[in-house]
Write a protein that holds these residues in place. Structure first.
Motif, short mmCIF file in Angstrom:
data_model
loop_
_atom_site.label_atom_id
_atom_site.label_comp_id
_atom_site.label_asym_id
_atom_site.label_seq_id
_atom_site.Cartn_x
_atom_site.Cartn_y
_atom_site.Cartn_z
N GLY A 415 -6.51 13.92 0.43
CA GLY A 415 -5.69 12.83 -0.08
C GLY A 415 -5.57 12.87 -1.60
O GLY A 415 -4.51 12.55 -2.16
N ILE A 416 -6.65 13.26 -2.27
CA ILE A 416 -6.61 13.39 -3.73
C ILE A 416 -5.93 14.70 -4.14
O ILE A 416 -5.18 14.74 -5.12
CB ILE A 416 -8.05 13.31 -4.30
N TRP A 417 -6.19 15.77 -3.39
CA TRP A 417 -5.59 17.08 -3.72
C TRP A 417 -4.07 17.01 -3.72
O TRP A 417 -3.41 17.57 -4.60
CB TRP A 417 -6.06 18.12 -2.70
N VAL A 418 -3.50 16.34 -2.73
CA VAL A 418 -2.05 16.30 -2.63
C VAL A 418 -1.46 15.56 -3.83
O VAL A 418 -0.38 15.91 -4.33
CB VAL A 418 -1.61 15.67 -1.29
N THR A 419 -2.18 14.55 -4.34
CA THR A 419 -1.72 13.85 -5.54
C THR A 419 -1.77 14.77 -6.76
O THR A 419 -0.83 14.81 -7.57
CB THR A 419 -2.58 12.61 -5.79
N LEU A 420 -2.88 15.50 -6.90
CA LEU A 420 -3.00 16.44 -8.02
C LEU A 420 -1.90 17.50 -7.96
O LEU A 420 -1.32 17.87 -8.98
CB LEU A 420 -4.38 17.10 -8.00
N ILE A 872 -10.89 0.86 4.34
CA ILE A 872 -11.65 1.32 3.16
C ILE A 872 -11.15 2.68 2.68
O ILE A 872 -10.90 2.88 1.48
CB ILE A 872 -13.15 1.38 3.49
N MET A 873 -10.97 3.62 3.60
CA MET A 873 -10.53 4.97 3.20
C MET A 873 -9.14 4.92 2.56
O MET A 873 -8.90 5.54 1.53
CB MET A 873 -10.51 5.90 4.41
N GLU A 874 -8.23 4.18 3.18
CA GLU A 874 -6.88 4.10 2.63
C GLU A 874 -6.89 3.50 1.23
O GLU A 874 -6.25 4.02 0.30
CB GLU A 874 -5.97 3.28 3.55
N HIS A 875 -7.64 2.41 1.05
CA HIS A 875 -7.66 1.77 -0.26
C HIS A 875 -8.32 2.65 -1.32
O HIS A 875 -7.83 2.74 -2.45
CB HIS A 875 -8.38 0.41 -0.16
N VAL A 876 -9.41 3.31 -0.95
CA VAL A 876 -10.08 4.19 -1.90
C VAL A 876 -9.18 5.34 -2.32
O VAL A 876 -9.00 5.62 -3.50
CB VAL A 876 -11.41 4.73 -1.30
N VAL A 877 -8.58 5.99 -1.33
CA VAL A 877 -7.73 7.15 -1.64
C VAL A 877 -6.48 6.72 -2.42
O VAL A 877 -6.09 7.37 -3.38
CB VAL A 877 -7.34 7.89 -0.35
N PHE A 878 -5.86 5.61 -2.01
CA PHE A 878 -4.66 5.17 -2.72
C PHE A 878 -4.97 4.74 -4.15
O PHE A 878 -4.19 5.02 -5.07
CB PHE A 878 -4.00 4.00 -1.96
N VAL A 879 -6.10 4.09 -4.37
CA VAL A 879 -6.48 3.72 -5.73
C VAL A 879 -6.69 4.97 -6.58
O VAL A 879 -6.21 5.05 -7.73
CB VAL A 879 -7.76 2.84 -5.72
N VAL A 880 -7.40 5.94 -6.03
CA VAL A 880 -7.62 7.20 -6.78
C VAL A 880 -6.30 7.91 -7.01
O VAL A 880 -6.04 8.43 -8.11
CB VAL A 880 -8.61 8.10 -6.01
N LYS A 881 -5.42 7.93 -6.00
CA LYS A 881 -4.13 8.59 -6.13
C LYS A 881 -3.31 7.97 -7.26
O LYS A 881 -2.79 8.67 -8.13
CB LYS A 881 -3.33 8.49 -4.82
#
Length: 952
Positions: A415-420, A872-881
C-alpha cells in the motif's frame, strides 16, 4: 530544454524551392536542385501551381520534362517537372538511402500503391490528392513499379522543404533552441561508480547538446539557433508535420469533406503510408549523411543481452517521438520500482519457508492422532463421502507459505510502495517534460488539433466564443444519443463477462461431484510425489482457471473491436479525447474480464455455504463451494498465477512471434537482396504496421499487470517478482519489436501517460481495500490471532488446538435425505467405526446446545476483529499514503529553477531581439528622411496553402 544537433554534422544550406506538376500516374515532383522560383506574390504562386498541375503528361519509359505556358512566360529558363526515372541502374546506386535521387532532399514520408487495372477512381483520387500536396508545398518523387521488388508497387516519396517546415512549426507551436543551456548539471552522485556496469556510452545517452528553447515563430527566424535549415528540425518532427498535412489534404474536387490519408488507406487508394527508418537495424547505412540511429538503438537497446543496461531515452525520443519515449520511460521506471517490491515479497516468502516448523496447525492436520481422527462432512450431495482432515495435509503446508504473519506486513508495504511509485513517477515525468520541451504543452494546444474524422463527420458549424471563428461541432442531442448507446454497449459486454463467470462457477459446482467420484479410486492417488496433491478441489480449481483464461482471451479479442467501433461512433473531438474515451471503455471491460474470477475466489467462495443441515444452493440446483480447512487463499494464489502468468506468456508470444512470422513470410523472397536491389522504402514496406492504438495496448497490458500485483498481492507475495521478470523481458521485446519488426511510427507528442495516470491512482486506492479484505476474510490470519490471544486455554498464547476450535460439529443423523451421501461413496473405514458426528469449517454451536447450529460467540468475536483490522489497516495505510504524497513534491526543485530560468531568458532575449530590430530599422531610415508616399513595389513573401482550417 532541447537537445539540438551536434556541431560536427554536415551543413547543407538550401534555398526555397519551387513546386511543380508531376505525371498522371506517378504523382507530382519538385526539382529543387535545378531551379528556384522567385514569385512576386502569393496569388502568382497559386496560379503557377494551378497551371503547372494541369500541364501533366503520362510517364514515358525514361525521364521526361514538361514545360507549362506559365513557366515560359514568367521565367527565363523553363521550370522542369520531373517524372519517374525508370532507367536508373540499381547496381550503380545504393537504394538503402533516405534521400531523393539528387542525394540532397531527405525522404520524410513514403506512400505506396498498386495501380489496379480497374482503379480509375483510385487513380483520380491520387491525382487530386498529390496535386493538393504539391499546392501545400510538399515535394514528391515517384519510384516506378518496375523499380520495386515485386514489380507492381509504386512508391511516392515525399520531402518537406524549409518553407513548409517553418510554416507548420509555427502552426503546431514546436519548440526550437535559441540559447545554449548555461545551468550546470548535478552529476555528483555518491557511489555512482557502482552503476558503471549498467551505463551506456555518453554519446548514446545524450545524442544532442542542451539548449533553452522557445516556441518557433516564422517571423523571427534569426532569433533561433539555426545553423542548417535542412537539419534544424529532426526527422521525427519532419514526419509529424508531413502526417499533419496528409491527414487534412483533400482528394476530391467535388466533395470537400473527402480528405485525409486515413480514408485513402481504408479505401485502397494507397496501401501504406509511413516514414522511413534511417538504416538497416543490424548494420550502419552506407550513406554517410545518415545517422544510423536505428542501428544504435538496436545495438545498445533492443538486444536481449542488454537487459541489465539503462535505456537510451533521449535517443528513443529523438527517433520515435515523445509519445513513445514517455511510454518506455514509464515502463523502465515501473520495472525499476518493481525490483524493490520483488525483494520484499521474496523475503516474505523466505520467511514462510524458514518458519515452517512453527506451523502448528498444519502439524495438527497432518498428525494421525489429530487430523487422522477428525471426520469431515461430505463436500457435495450424494456423490461425495466422508473424509478425514489429514488428506488436506499438503495443501495446508502450501497455504502457510503465503498465509503467515509476513502477509500482513507485505500488504501494508505494498500500500505504501504503490504511493511511492506514483509520486516518484510524477517527479520523473516532470523532469522529462522539461528535458523534452513539454512543459508548456497545454491541453489547449491539444484541443486545437481536431481529429480529421471529427471535422468530416460534424457538418454543423458554430462560432467559437474565444477565437470568434466558425468551427465544427456535434449537436447536444446527437452527442447524448451516441453516449447512451455507447454506455449501453459497454454495460452489455460487462454483463456478458459476469454471465460467463457465473457459467464458470456453475461448472465448478457441477464437476466437483464428478471429480470426487472419479478420483476416489484414481491411479493418481498412488503416485509418490503428486498423488496427495491431485484432489477433487485441485482438479476443479485448475480446470476452471484454464477455462476462465480461455474465455477471458476470447472475450478480450471480440471486445477490442467493439470498443473501437463505439468510440468511433461517438466522434471524439481531439486525439486526446479519443484515446481517453477508448482507455476508459477498454479498462472497465478488462477490469471485469481479468479480475472477476479472482474476486469470486477471494470474497465469495466459501462465504455463503450454509451448514450441513441447511446448505445454500446456486439457482436451487448446485450446492455452493466450500473452502478447504486451510482456507481459500491457496486457491486464490492458484487462480492469480494461472491468469497472470498465462496472460504474460500469451502476450509475449503475441507481441514477438506473430510480427516476426508475418515479416518472415512477407520478405522471404527479398530478405537476402543486397542494398542496391532492396531499397530502404521496400525494406520498410515489408515490415508490420504499428497502428495508432499500438501504444494503447502496451499500456493496457502493463496496467492490468499492475492491478494483479496490487489488488491481490496479499495472497501471493511472489507476484511482484514474476512481474519484474516479465517486465525485464517486456522492455527488450518491445524495443526489439519497434526496432526490427515494425515500420517507423509517425512521431507524436505527449507530456504524460494520459488517462492511465488516473487509472493507476484508482487501482492504488482500491488495492488497499482489497488487500485488507483478503487478509481479513480470505486468509486465516485473524481467526488464528483471536484464538491465540482470546481462546487458548494455556498460560501463554499458542496455536495448539486451533484446528479443533475452528471446526464445528454436526450430527450425522440430522442430514436430510437429499444431502446424505450414498453408501457406495463412503470409504471402508467409515463402516468399521461407530461415527456419529462429522466436522465442517465454521463457528457454530454443537448439537445438543440450546441453540444448535447457530453462530457461536467466537464467530462474532472473529467477525469484530476482522472488521476492526480492515478499518485500522485502511486508515493507517491511507494516512501514510497521503502523508508521503504531501511530503514528496511533484516537481523537483532543480527542475522548477530551470523552468523559471528558461522563461526568464525567453522574455529577456525576445525583448533584446525586438529592441535590436527597432534600432536597425531606425538607423536604416535615418532621422530626417521624410515618409515615402510612393506605392510599395517590394515583393511580398510566398504564402503556402496552409492546411490549418481545423485550428480555431
Amino acid at each position: 530544454m532541447y537537445r539540438g544537433k551536434s556541431s560536427d554534422e554536415t551543413l547543407i544550406e538550401m534555398n526555397r524551392t519551387a513546386w511543380s506538376g508531376g505525371e498522371e500516374n506517378n504523382g507530382f515532383h519538385a526539382n529543387s536542385d535545378k531551379e528556384t522560383l522567385q514569385l512576386e506574390n502569393a496569388e502568382s504562386m497559386l496560379s503557377v501551381v494551378s497551371e503547372c498541375s494541369s500541364a501533366v503528361s503520362v510517364c514515358s519509359s525514361h525521364s521526361s520534362v514538361n514545360v507549362c505556358e506559365q513557366c515560359e512566360r514568367e521565367h527565363t529558363e523553363p521550370q522542369q517537372h520531373l517524372t519517374s526515372f525508370k532507367g536508373v541502374d540499381k547496381q550503380q546506386q545504393s537504394k538503402d538511402s533516405v534521400y531523393f535521387r539528387d542525394g540532397v532532399r531527405r525522404i520524410d514520408f513514403v506512400l505506396s500503391y498498386i495501380d489496379d487495372k480497374d482503379g480509375e477512381k483510385k487513380q483520380d483520387r491520387r491525382k487530386v490528392f498529390e496535386a493538393n500536396l504539391v499546392a501545400a508545398g510538399l515535394e514528391l518523387e515517384t519510384e516506378d513499379k518496375s523499380e520495386s521488388e515485386d514489380g507492381k508497387t509504386y512508391f511516392l516519396k515525399i520531402h518537406v522543404p524549409w518553407e513548409v517546415l517553418a510554416t507548420y512549426a509555427d502552426v503546431l507551436k514546436i519548440k526550437v533552441p535559441f540559447k545554449t543551456n548555461d545551468i550546470p548539471d548535478k552529476k555528483d552522485v555518491p557511489m555512482s561508480w557502482l552503476c558503471t556496469p549498467y551505463r551506456l556510452p555518453e554519446h548514446v545517452m545524450q545524442p544532442e547538446p542542451d539548449y533553452f528553447t522557445a516556441t518557433f515563430d516564422k517571423s523571427k527566424i534569426d532569433f533561433f539557433l539555426i545553423e542548417d535549415k535542412e537539419t534544424f528540425f529532426p526527422p521525427s518532427t519532419r514526419n509529424r508535420i508531413v502526417y499533419y498535412i496528409l491527414s487534412r489534404c483533400q482528394y476530391s474536387k467535388e466533395d470537400k469533406d473527402k480528405k485525409g490519408i486515413k480514408r485513402l488507406l481504408n479505401n485502397g487508394t494507397y496501401i501504406a503510408a509511413f516514414p522511413l527508418h534511417d538504416s538497416r537495424y543490424w548494420t550502419r547505412s552506407r550513406d554517410a549523411n545518415c545517422d544510423s540511429e536505428r542501428y544504435a538503438l538496436y545495438k545498445y537497446w533492443a538486444r536481449f543481452s542488454r537487459f541489465y543496461k539503462e535505456q537510451p531515452l533521449n535517443l528513443i525520443r529523438k527517433y520515435y517521438g515523445e509519445k513513445i519515449g514517455i511510454y518506455f520511460a514509464w515502463l523502465g521506471f515501473y520495472t525499476e520500482m518493481l525490483s524493490y517490491a520483488a525483494v520484499v515479497g521474496l523475503l516474505c516468502f523466505i520467511y514462510g519457508v524458514a518458519s515452517f516448523d512453527e506451523n502448528i496447525w498444519s502439524k495438527e492436520i497432518c498428525n494421525e492422532t489429530i487430523g487422522g481422527q477428525i471426520v469431515m462432512c461430505p463436500l457435495c450431495d450424494k456423490k461425495c463421502g466422508y473424509w478425514k482432515l489429514n488428506t488436506t495435509c499438503s495443501s495446508s503446508w502450501q497455504s502457510y507459505l503465503f498465509d503467515n504473519t509476513a502477509t500482513v506486513f507485505f500488504a501494508i508495504f505494498m500500500g505504501i510502495w504503490v504511493t511511492l511509485f506514483l509520486e516518484f513517477w510524477k517527479r520523473r515525468q516532470a523532469r522529462l517534460e522539461y528535458e523534452w520541451d513539454l512543459v508548456d504543452m497545454e491541453e489547449e494546444q491539444q484541443q486545437l488539433q481536431l481529429r480529421p474524422e471529427y471535422e468530416i463527420k460534424c457538418t454543423h458549424r458554430r462560432r467559437n466564443r474565444v477565437t470568434q471563428e466558425m468551427e465544427p461541432y456535434l449537436p447536444l442531442t446527437s452527442k447524448c444519443a451516441r453516449s447512451v448507446l455507447s454506455g449501453a454497449t459497454v454495460l452489455f459486454w460487462m454483463c456478458l463477462i459476469i454471465a460467463s463467470i457465473i457459467g464458470v462457477i456453475a461448472y465448478r459446482l457441477a464437476v466437483f461431484a464428478a471429480f470426487a467420484s472419479i478420483m476416489k479410486d484414481s491411479p493418481t492417488n498412488k503416485l509418490d510425489v503428486v498423488g496427495s496433491l491431485i484432489t477433487p478441489q485441485f482438479a476443479t480449481s485448475v480446470t476452471a482457471s484454464c477455462i476462465n483464461f480461455v474465455i477471458i482471451m476470447v472475450l478480450n479479442f471480440l471486445y477490442e473491436r467493439v470498443a473501437i467501433k463505439i468510440t468511433d461512433m461517438e466522434v471524439p473531438k481531439t486525439h486526446v479525447e479519443y484515446e481517453n474515451k477508448l482507455t476508459v471503455k477498454m479498462f472497465l471491460f478488462q477490469f471485469v474480464n481479468y479480475y472477476s474470477s479472482c474476486f469470486y475466489v477471494a470474497f465469495f467462495k466459501g462465504k455463503f455455504v450454509g451448514y450441513p443441515g441447511d446448505y445454500a444452493y446456486m439457482f436451487g440446483k448446485w450446492r455452493n463451494e466450500e473452502c478447504e480447512p486451510g482456507g481459500c487463499l491457496i486457491e486464490l494464489t492458484t487462480q492469480l498465477v494461472i491468469v497472470m502468468v498465462g496472460k504474460q506468456v500469451w502476450g509475449n508470444i503475441q507481441e514477438a512471434l506473430v510480427p516476426w512470422l508475418c515479416n518472415w513470410w512477407v520478405s522471404r523472397n527479398a530478405r537476402n537482396h543486397p542494398e542496391s536491389l532492396y531499397s530502404r522504402w521496400e525494406q520498410d514496406h515489408d515490415l508490420q504496421t504499428f497502428g495508432q492504438l499500438g501504444l494503447f495496448y502496451e499500456y493496457l497490458e502493463m496496467v492490468i499487470q499492475f492491478g494483479f500485483i496490487t489488488l491481490f498481492v496479499a495472497s501471493f507475495p511472489l507476484a511482484p517478482l514474476l512481474a519484474l521478470m516479465n517486465n525485464i523481458l517486456e522492455v527488450r521485446v518491445d524495443a526489439w519489436k519497434f526496432t526490427t519488426q515494425f515500420r517507423r511510427p509517425v512521431a507524436a507528442k505527449a507530456h504524460s501517460i494520459g488517462a492511465w495516470d488516473e487509472i493507476l491512482n484508482m487501482i492504488a486506492v482500491f488495492s488497499v481495500v482489497t488487500n485488507a479484505f483478503i487478509v481479513s476474510f480470505t486468509s486465516d490470519m485473524i481467526p488464528r490471532l483471536v484464538y491465540k490471544y482470546a481462546y487458548y486455554q494455556g498460560a501463554e498464547g499458542s496455536m495448539e488446538g486451533y484446528i479443533n476450535s475452528s471446526l464445528a460439529v454436526f450430527n450425522i443423523t440430522d442430514f436430510k435425505p437429499e444431502n446424505r451421501p450414498d453408501d457406495s461413496e463412503n470409504p471402508d473405514w467409515f463402516f468399521s467405526s461407530n461415527i456419529t458426528t462429522c466436522r465442517y469449517r465454521d463457528y457454530r454451536n454443537p448439537p445438543g446446545h440450546e441453540k444448535p447450529y447457530i453462530h457461536s460467540m467466537q464467530f462474532w468475536h472473529i467477525l469484530a476483529a476482522k472488521l476492526a483490522f480492515i478499518i485500522i489497516m485502511e486508515h493507517v495505510v491511507f494516512v501514510v499514503k497521503f502523508f508521503v504524497a504531501w511530503l514528496i513534491p511533484d516537481v523537483p526543485s532543480d527542475v522548477k529553477a530551470r523552468i523559471k530560468r528558461e522563461r526568464y531568458l525567453i522574455q529577456e532575449y525576445l525583448h533584446n531581439y525586438e529592441l535590436e530590430k527597432l534600432k536597425i530599422q531606425l538607423s536604416q531610415n535615418g532621422p530626417n528622411i521624410e515618409q515615402c508616399t510612393c506605392p510599395t513595389t517590394a515583393a511580398t513573401p510566398v504564402k503556402l496553402e496552409v492546411l490549418s482550417d481545423c485550428l480555431t
